[in-house]
Design a protein around this motif. Structure first.
Motif, PDB file in Angstrom:
ATOM      1  N   ASN A 164       7.901  12.126  -2.037  1.00 27.16           N
ATOM      2  CA  ASN A 164       7.498  13.526  -1.923  1.00 27.16           C
ATOM      3  C   ASN A 164       6.481  13.672  -0.794  1.00 27.16           C
ATOM      4  O   ASN A 164       5.716  12.744  -0.511  1.00 27.16           O
ATOM      5  N   HIS A 165       6.440  14.820  -0.156  1.00 27.36           N
ATOM      6  CA  HIS A 165       5.399  15.118   0.815  1.00 27.36           C
ATOM      7  C   HIS A 165       4.106  15.458   0.066  1.00 27.36           C
ATOM      8  O   HIS A 165       4.124  16.259  -0.890  1.00 27.36           O
ATOM      9  N   LEU A 166       2.997  14.862   0.525  1.00 33.18           N
ATOM     10  CA  LEU A 166       1.727  15.004  -0.181  1.00 33.18           C
ATOM     11  C   LEU A 166       0.627  15.403   0.783  1.00 33.18           C
ATOM     12  O   LEU A 166       0.669  15.091   1.980  1.00 33.18           O
ATOM     13  N   ASN A 167      -0.381  16.085   0.264  1.00 25.52           N
ATOM     14  CA  ASN A 167      -1.684  16.175   0.908  1.00 25.52           C
ATOM     15  C   ASN A 167      -2.612  15.163   0.254  1.00 25.52           C
ATOM     16  O   ASN A 167      -2.539  14.919  -0.968  1.00 25.52           O
TER      17      ASN A 167
ATOM     18  N   ILE B  66       0.708   3.317  -4.464  1.00 20.82           N
ATOM     19  CA  ILE B  66      -0.558   3.075  -3.775  1.00 20.82           C
ATOM     20  C   ILE B  66      -0.828   1.582  -3.852  1.00 20.82           C
ATOM     21  O   ILE B  66      -0.845   0.992  -4.943  1.00 20.82           O
ATOM     22  N   LYS B  67      -1.053   0.972  -2.701  1.00 19.52           N
ATOM     23  CA  LYS B  67      -1.426  -0.435  -2.649  1.00 19.52           C
ATOM     24  C   LYS B  67      -2.866  -0.531  -2.151  1.00 19.52           C
ATOM     25  O   LYS B  67      -3.213   0.059  -1.121  1.00 19.52           O
ATOM     26  N   LEU B  68      -3.679  -1.305  -2.870  1.00 21.94           N
ATOM     27  CA  LEU B  68      -5.095  -1.439  -2.547  1.00 21.94           C
ATOM     28  C   LEU B  68      -5.419  -2.920  -2.436  1.00 21.94           C
ATOM     29  O   LEU B  68      -5.219  -3.682  -3.391  1.00 21.94           O
ATOM     30  N   TRP B  69      -5.900  -3.345  -1.267  1.00 18.02           N
ATOM     31  CA  TRP B  69      -6.228  -4.760  -1.064  1.00 18.02           C
ATOM     32  C   TRP B  69      -7.428  -4.890  -0.138  1.00 18.02           C
ATOM     33  O   TRP B  69      -7.766  -3.970   0.613  1.00 18.02           O
ATOM     34  N   VAL B  70      -8.094  -6.038  -0.239  1.00 20.19           N
ATOM     35  CA  VAL B  70      -9.286  -6.318   0.565  1.00 20.19           C
ATOM     36  C   VAL B  70      -8.999  -7.532   1.436  1.00 20.19           C
ATOM     37  O   VAL B  70      -8.596  -8.598   0.939  1.00 20.19           O
TER      38      VAL B  70
ATOM     39  N   ILE C 146     -11.355  -2.815   3.410  1.00 18.59           N
ATOM     40  CA  ILE C 146     -10.591  -2.296   2.275  1.00 18.59           C
ATOM     41  C   ILE C 146      -9.422  -1.475   2.813  1.00 18.59           C
ATOM     42  O   ILE C 146      -9.617  -0.530   3.593  1.00 18.59           O
ATOM     43  N   HIS C 147      -8.209  -1.825   2.373  1.00 16.96           N
ATOM     44  CA  HIS C 147      -7.001  -1.174   2.854  1.00 16.96           C
ATOM     45  C   HIS C 147      -6.333  -0.428   1.706  1.00 16.96           C
ATOM     46  O   HIS C 147      -6.099  -0.995   0.641  1.00 16.96           O
ATOM     47  N   THR C 148      -6.020   0.841   1.938  1.00 22.28           N
ATOM     48  CA  THR C 148      -5.284   1.649   0.969  1.00 22.28           C
ATOM     49  C   THR C 148      -4.036   2.191   1.651  1.00 22.28           C
ATOM     50  O   THR C 148      -4.124   2.874   2.677  1.00 22.28           O
ATOM     51  N   GLU C 149      -2.863   1.864   1.086  1.00 19.91           N
ATOM     52  CA  GLU C 149      -1.584   2.281   1.659  1.00 19.91           C
ATOM     53  C   GLU C 149      -0.842   3.107   0.609  1.00 19.91           C
ATOM     54  O   GLU C 149      -0.669   2.676  -0.535  1.00 19.91           O
ATOM     55  N   ILE C 150      -0.410   4.304   1.000  1.00 17.88           N
ATOM     56  CA  ILE C 150       0.241   5.235   0.078  1.00 17.88           C
ATOM     57  C   ILE C 150       1.612   5.589   0.619  1.00 17.88           C
ATOM     58  O   ILE C 150       1.751   5.955   1.798  1.00 17.88           O
TER      59      ILE C 150
ATOM     60  N   VAL D  19      -9.734  14.917   4.798  1.00 21.92           N
ATOM     61  CA  VAL D  19      -8.565  15.638   4.295  1.00 21.92           C
ATOM     62  C   VAL D  19      -7.413  15.472   5.274  1.00 21.92           C
ATOM     63  O   VAL D  19      -7.599  15.260   6.479  1.00 21.92           O
ATOM     64  N   SER D  20      -6.207  15.595   4.767  1.00 21.50           N
ATOM     65  CA  SER D  20      -5.017  15.392   5.596  1.00 21.50           C
ATOM     66  C   SER D  20      -4.775  16.587   6.500  1.00 21.50           C
ATOM     67  O   SER D  20      -5.017  17.745   6.131  1.00 21.50           O
ATOM     68  N   ASP D  21      -4.274  16.303   7.700  1.00 22.10           N
ATOM     69  CA  ASP D  21      -3.918  17.354   8.656  1.00 22.10           C
ATOM     70  C   ASP D  21      -2.655  18.084   8.222  1.00 22.10           C
ATOM     71  O   ASP D  21      -2.492  19.276   8.448  1.00 22.10           O
ATOM     72  N   ARG D  22      -1.755  17.328   7.626  1.00 23.45           N
ATOM     73  CA  ARG D  22      -0.460  17.908   7.235  1.00 23.45           C
ATOM     74  C   ARG D  22       0.133  17.075   6.126  1.00 23.45           C
ATOM     75  O   ARG D  22      -0.286  15.947   5.851  1.00 23.45           O
ATOM     76  N   LEU D  23       1.142  17.638   5.461  1.00 22.16           N
ATOM     77  CA  LEU D  23       1.856  16.917   4.422  1.00 22.16           C
ATOM     78  C   LEU D  23       2.522  15.675   5.006  1.00 22.16           C
ATOM     79  O   LEU D  23       3.010  15.688   6.141  1.00 22.16           O
ATOM     80  N   SER D  24       2.530  14.612   4.195  1.00 20.07           N
ATOM     81  CA  SER D  24       3.149  13.376   4.671  1.00 20.07           C
ATOM     82  C   SER D  24       3.639  12.560   3.475  1.00 20.07           C
ATOM     83  O   SER D  24       3.121  12.702   2.363  1.00 20.07           O
ATOM     84  N   LYS D  25       4.621  11.723   3.721  1.00 21.46           N
ATOM     85  CA  LYS D  25       5.115  10.811   2.692  1.00 21.46           C
ATOM     86  C   LYS D  25       4.393   9.467   2.712  1.00 21.46           C
ATOM     87  O   LYS D  25       4.666   8.613   1.863  1.00 21.46           O
ATOM     88  N   SER D  26       3.493   9.291   3.657  1.00 23.41           N
ATOM     89  CA  SER D  26       2.758   8.019   3.705  1.00 23.41           C
ATOM     90  C   SER D  26       1.391   8.235   4.355  1.00 23.41           C
ATOM     91  O   SER D  26       1.244   9.080   5.250  1.00 23.41           O
TER      92      SER D  26
END
Length: 782
Positions: A140-143, A121-125, A132-136, A261-268
């Motif tokens: 693994n596939h995640l919700n 997880i990268k968090l920067w302003v 505020i930007h959050t990049e994951i 909430v996420s629509d579907r599992l994703s790796k990012s």
């Protein structure tokens, strides 16, 4: 070998390398945690533009508070925008996860979390938009669920003691109503979450105008940043959609969470949070415009933000013992000095000054003191919109030598914005076209409600109209304390002197602030037979009350007027002849036989005073900030040294924390051992909180930013002094311990930059630009 010397060897090559590549802070300055935190007190700061985040991991979730400069509500509290919680399923950060790291990348200004399955997880302003930007990313596939947690959703009366976070007062008194906390608005909009607060009314200003006898004045004539102030956040992601609205409690404060909430599992995943603060009367228009801008955030590149941080670090630095390791006290001093700059830079583009009492990085107050402060995350002691210049000045003096003139301008603008109010008060109460500027002053320019009539409220006293006329705070601590604004006047003048900053926008504040002391005291007292001012009643900071010719006031006027005259500017209220005459009217700094040591001479706090209230040795203000006494000056240095060590009246007025300035005075007096011990106590790693530069509350709050500002000034003065001989002398290593090595880059007056390596009592690879200033360099205490 040190990091700096690894770049290259030899003077010319070292600096050619520096000019080609921006300096990097030592890798050991990054903060890295391999376990999660217990609560928000174990948070780590990140920010940019005018937004600061407290970021931490707790029980498998990632959380952060959002704070934004200028988010003043109806009561002049500086509110949080909210709290964000990130949860993933399956959870790479669950408590029994195989790996965890939280990492503040200080050079580039961002935080990362790493967890199982190479989850990052990268968090920067963004330093331009304050978005505020959050990049994951993960193998693994995640919700993902992103919760926006809000706690101000109902109107309620504040509890007794909670009003301290507002500008209603520092104590509960029956004459002042307990304020009402007004609710935010929060809802799903444009497939995201919009949360905002809009000030519909300004009950505080209405009360102030009545209390302070301003009923005939036009309220619209007062600068009022609370009026129609609207601020908030918009959280969205292309991969998330609105989910359930849930509720819970964090550390005793109930909250409602609007969830994406996420629509579907994703790796990012990419999550964006826009922030906004401005005055508006059309809320729908404000919201639509804000959301439109926030939806453009996905086009932003972190590259520009990283470039901004890299350039910021290259402006100035003091690096100590870079190879010694994290447990070395000198290494910690250098690191936390840079972290002070970092916390200030997170509000580099803010309209309002960084608050001395926590800045943008306050956390739940019960982690400061669970008994005294069982309040919401918005709480901080000493208000959010009251400008306490005695404390604020310590955040801004060190920015001269770091070259952070862009950040300094927030403080200059504060005074210029309230100047119409300050001048109106001078005319109303005393018939003078001067700035009447109090010490504990709201961002409207009006004295703080409680402080203006504190002796009425707390002691049922009646004003003596001679000693405490209307317009002057009736308050044993703050009465007649008008001169701290002079320090900001001199900062403006020195910013011009240091780098040629165009000071035209602030010239009115400079002139009308200085005019108070000349015009008011002539009107009240006339002149002495020798033609000097009689500055009575006055004040030596909060300590020496009903003072006559306070040393801190007269020494400051002399320095400020001398700096003004040296700039050869065109002025409007006065001219060079007037200011030269004004300077000649300033009384001499008082001296006396040291109390308890009749054979020794001390700088006196004042010619006379009626009583003491606080405990500052303000005779030492002649050393800092005013530099009348110090190394290289023609005055007798022993008078100032005696005032510190041999004045029995102020023998207990010393300390190593909070707003105290002992390490600065030690440095300017050439007392290396004392300065070093004090600066180590002040700037080594915190043992109270997890982040190394979170200390406090001391006298104020946590994190105590003025604690670090005072420390930053002291460290700079240990390394390089520039106040002597009309600001022309550059004195290197005047109070530098022999066991500290490293390198530095600092700004000096007359557009001068000084860069060198340090090896204990000597420097090498010294470069002074322009080279003509090399002849002004002296060393040590010679």
């Amino acid at each position: 070998m040190g990091f700096f010397r690894r770049l290259a060897s030899g003077t010319s090559l070292v600096y050619l390398t520096q000019s080609a590549l921006a300096i990097q802070l030592p890798p050991g300055y990054d903060t890295v945690w391999t376990t999660q935190s217990n609560n928000s007190a174990g948070s780590m700061p990140v920010g940019g533009g005018d937004v600061g985040l407290n970021v931490w991991a707790e029980a498998g979730d990632i959380l952060f508070y959002i704070a934004k400069s200028g988010a003043f509500d109806e009561n002049n509290s500086l509110l949080k925008l909210g709290r964000v919680r990130l949860s993933m399923d399956p959870n790479p950060f669950e408590m029994n996860a195989n790996s965890f790291e939280q990492h503040l990348n200080i050079n580039d200004g961002y935080i990362t979390f790493t967890g199982d399955n190479n989850t990052l997880i990268k968090l920067w302003v963004d330093t331009v938009t304050s978005g505020i930007h959050t990049e994951i990313t993960s193998d693994n596939h995640l919700n993902l669920t992103a919760y926006f947690e809000a706690w101000r959703l109902t109107e309620r009366p504040m509890g007794s003691g909670e009003e301290v976070q507002t500008s209603w007062g520092v104590n509960s008194v029956s004459e002042i109503p307990l304020p009402t906390q007004y609710p935010d608005k929060i809802d799903y909009r444009h497939n995201g979450v919009l949360s905002y607060h809009h000030n519909h009314d300004t009950p505080l200003t209405t009360f102030q105008i009545s209390e302070q006898g301003l009923g005939d004045a036009d309220p619209s004539s007062f600068f009022n940043p609370m009026k129609n102030n609207t601020f908030g956040a918009f959280m969205w992601s292309r991969q998330l959609h609105p989910g359930a609205i849930t509720s819970g409690a964090y550390n005793g404060t109930n909250f409602t969470a609007y969830n994406l909430v996420s629509d579907r599992l994703s790796k990012s995943f990419k999550l964006y949070i826009g922030t906004e603060q401005s005055a508006s009367t059309n809320i729908d228009q404000w919201a639509e415009s804000f959301i439109k801008d926030a939806l453009k955030m996905e086009m932003a590149s972190q590259h520009n933000t990283i470039e901004w941080w890299n350039a910021f670090w290259d402006r100035s630095y003091i690096i100590i013992n870079p190879d010694a390791g994290p447990d070395d006290s000198g290494f910690q001093v250098g690191k936390n000095y840079q972290y002070f700059r970092y916390m200030m830079a997170c509000n580099a583009k803010g309209e309002y000054p960084t608050r001395f009492n926590g800045g943008l990085f306050t956390f739940d107050p019960s982690y400061v003191n669970p008994i005294w402060y069982p309040y919401t995350p918005d709480f901080r002691k000493w208000s959010g919109g009251t400008f306490t210049a005695q404390n604020q000045r310590l955040l801004y003096w060190p920015l001269l030598k770091t070259g952070d003139y862009d950040i300094m301008q927030q403080a200059f603008n504060f005074y210029q914005n309230i100047l119409p109010t300050s001048r109106a008060l001078g005319k109303l109460y005393f018939g003078l076209d001067v700035a009447l500027t109090s010490e504990q002053i709201d961002n409207t320019g009006l004295p703080n409600v409680y402080e203006y009539n504190a002796n009425v409220f707390s002691n049922s006293q009646t004003r003596d109209p001679v000693l405490y006329p209307a317009g002057i705070d009736f308050n044993d601590w703050l009465s007649w304390y008008q001169d701290t604004a002079n320090e900001f006047v001199d900062m403006i003048l020195q910013a011009k002197m240091y780098n040629g900053l165009d000071i035209t926008p602030w010239k009115p504040f400079v002139e009308y602030q200085l005019a108070w002391f000349d015009e008011y005291y002539q009107q009240r007292n006339g002149l002495e037979s020798n033609g000097t001012l009689i500055i009575y009643p006055g004040s030596g900071a909060e300590t020496y009350k009903l003072a006559f010719n306070s040393a801190s006031t007269v020494s400051g006027l002399r320095k400020t007027l001398s700096d003004l005259l040296s700039l050869n500017q065109n002025w409007s209220k006065g001219n060079a002849t007037y200011y030269a005459q004004y300077l000649s009217r300033v009384p001499a700094t008082p001296l006396h036989s040291c109390p308890g040591y009749s054979t020794l001479t001390c700088v006196a706090p004042a010619l006379n005073y009626s009583f003491t209230e606080n405990n500052e040795p303000t005779a030492l203000y002649t050393v800092f900030p005013w530099g009348e006494y110090g190394l290289g000056q023609p005055t007798n240095l022993s008078y100032a040294i005696n005032a510190y060590f041999n004045d029995t009246q102020s023998a207990t007025y010393h300390g190593t924390y909070g707003w105290r300035q002992d390490q600065i005075w030690f440095a300017r007096l050439g007392l290396t051992e004392e300065a070093t011990a004090n600066i180590i106590s002040r700037l080594t790693d915190s043992t109270t909180y997890r982040f190394s530069a979170f200390k406090g509350p001391n006298y104020d709050w946590s994190p105590d930013i003025n604690h670090y500002g005072s420390g930053a000034i002291g460290l700079q003065e240990m390394l390089m002094q520039t106040f002597a001989l009309n600001n022309t002398q550059i004195r290197l290593l005047p109070a530098w311990p022999s066991e500290w090595t490293g390198y530095f880059k600092l700004q000096a007056p007359f557009s001068t930059v000084v860069t060198a390596n340090i090896t204990g009592p000597s420097v090498s690879n010294l470069v002074v630009v322009p080279a003509s200033r090399l002849s002004d360099v002296v060393y040590g205490t010679e």
